[in-house]
Design a protein around this motif. Structure first.
Motif, mmCIF file in Angstrom:
data_model
loop_
_atom_site.group_PDB
_atom_site.id
_atom_site.type_symbol
_atom_site.label_atom_id
_atom_site.label_comp_id
_atom_site.label_asym_id
_atom_site.label_seq_id
_atom_site.Cartn_x
_atom_site.Cartn_y
_atom_site.Cartn_z
ATOM 1 N N ARG A 165 0.841 -1.188 0.000
ATOM 2 C CA ARG A 165 0.000 0.000 0.000
ATOM 3 C C ARG A 165 0.882 1.246 0.000
ATOM 4 O O ARG A 165 2.006 1.226 0.531
ATOM 5 C CB ARG A 165 -0.916 -0.017 1.222
ATOM 6 N N PRO A 166 0.412 2.338 -0.597
ATOM 7 C CA PRO A 166 1.227 3.560 -0.711
ATOM 8 C C PRO A 166 1.732 4.101 0.622
ATOM 9 O O PRO A 166 2.784 4.740 0.667
ATOM 10 C CB PRO A 166 0.276 4.549 -1.391
ATOM 11 N N ASP A 167 1.001 3.851 1.741
ATOM 12 C CA ASP A 167 1.464 4.368 3.012
ATOM 13 C C ASP A 167 2.685 3.611 3.548
ATOM 14 O O ASP A 167 3.215 3.950 4.608
ATOM 15 C CB ASP A 167 0.338 4.380 4.066
ATOM 16 N N SER A 168 3.143 2.582 2.790
ATOM 17 C CA SER A 168 4.385 1.895 3.139
ATOM 18 C C SER A 168 5.605 2.599 2.549
ATOM 19 O O SER A 168 6.737 2.359 2.993
ATOM 20 C CB SER A 168 4.361 0.455 2.615
ATOM 21 N N TYR A 169 5.385 3.430 1.540
ATOM 22 C CA TYR A 169 6.506 3.980 0.776
ATOM 23 C C TYR A 169 7.472 4.832 1.619
ATOM 24 O O TYR A 169 8.694 4.717 1.442
ATOM 25 C CB TYR A 169 5.997 4.793 -0.416
ATOM 26 N N TYR A 216 10.487 -3.317 -4.586
ATOM 27 C CA TYR A 216 10.371 -1.865 -4.393
ATOM 28 C C TYR A 216 11.749 -1.252 -4.138
ATOM 29 O O TYR A 216 12.091 -0.214 -4.707
ATOM 30 C CB TYR A 216 9.427 -1.563 -3.232
#
Length: 238
Positions: free
Chosen positions: A182-186, A233
């Motif tokens: 999920r983007p909040d992991s970036y 990633y």
């Protein structure tokens, strides 16, 4: 084909270039009044194409040597080489390992996830590997990372990082029952990427876990797939 509810059938499926397969099914609520049913055949072999590149600049490594090993028989699988592309045919129900060696680069070994690659339609695989040349004494030479790697690294996000000790990534999130990040992991992963970029001799191992609810084997696979998502990633951001 016509039938009544609860009636059972055995179908034999075959086709050129596919394995013969038997399928048992019965007419039930989900099949009644349906005009068609899609049944998939399995090929005896699936063609995969491999290429090898440098993780630093993504340039192809022309003289890389690849080996694909059947993990059951321990036999080496024949490869076809055309330019920088290397291809081979693999059986869907077998497990294989991929070994890569190239002058000036670290040795790379991984398990081939045959069924997953087939299901994902992922028949062209690019593998990137690290150079084993490092800057030592102002000159680029082959030397051991441990000779130049610091014992303790001070970081803002993760505190002290010490060789042989684990750090916990606290803000890594995935879609439910999925390896999709999920983007909040970036932000957390970007911070780790920065640490790795500033300390290029560091080598890390990524471990993950899931809860103990549900099928054990599926949870192990999900945990592994999530680790691979994190690795992908970090490589992309490198």
């Amino acid at each position: 084909m016509k039938g009544i509810e609860g009636q059972r059938f055995d179908l034999k499926l075959s086709g050129d270039g596919f394995e013969e397969q038997s399928v048992a099914f019965s007419f039930n609520d989900s099949l009644i009044n349906r005009s068609s049913l899609v049944l998939k055949l399995t090929r005896p072999f699936y063609d995969f194409e491999f290429s090898v590149s440098s993780r630093k600049d993504r340039n192809p490594i022309a003289k890389a040597q690849l080996k694909v090993i059947d993990l059951e028989s321990k036999n080496e699988i024949p490869l076809k080489i055309v330019g920088s592309k290397i291809s081979t045919g693999l059986q869907s129900h077998k497990q294989y390992s991929l070994q890569i060696r190239a002058e000036g680069y670290e040795e790379f070994n991984t398990r081939i996830e045959t069924l997953k690659w087939i299901a994902d339609g992922d028949f062209e695989k690019n593998v990137s590997t690290h150079s084993n040349f490092y800057t030592c004494g102002g000159q680029q030479t082959r030397c051991r990372p441990s000779q130049t790697a610091p014992i303790i690294i001070e970081t803002k996000t993760f505190g002290k990082i010490e060789k042989g000790k684990s750090i916990i990534l606290k803000n890594i999130y995935f879609d439910q029952s999925s390896p999709v990040l999920r983007p909040d992991s970036y932000p957390e992963l970007d911070a780790l990427t920065e640490v790795l970029s500033q300390n290029p001799t560091i080598r890390i191992e990524i471990r993950g876990h899931t809860d103990n609810v549900g099928d054990f084997d599926l949870n192990v696979k999900l945990s592994k797939d999530r680790c691979l998502s994190v690795e992908a990633y970090l490589i992309k951001k490198d």
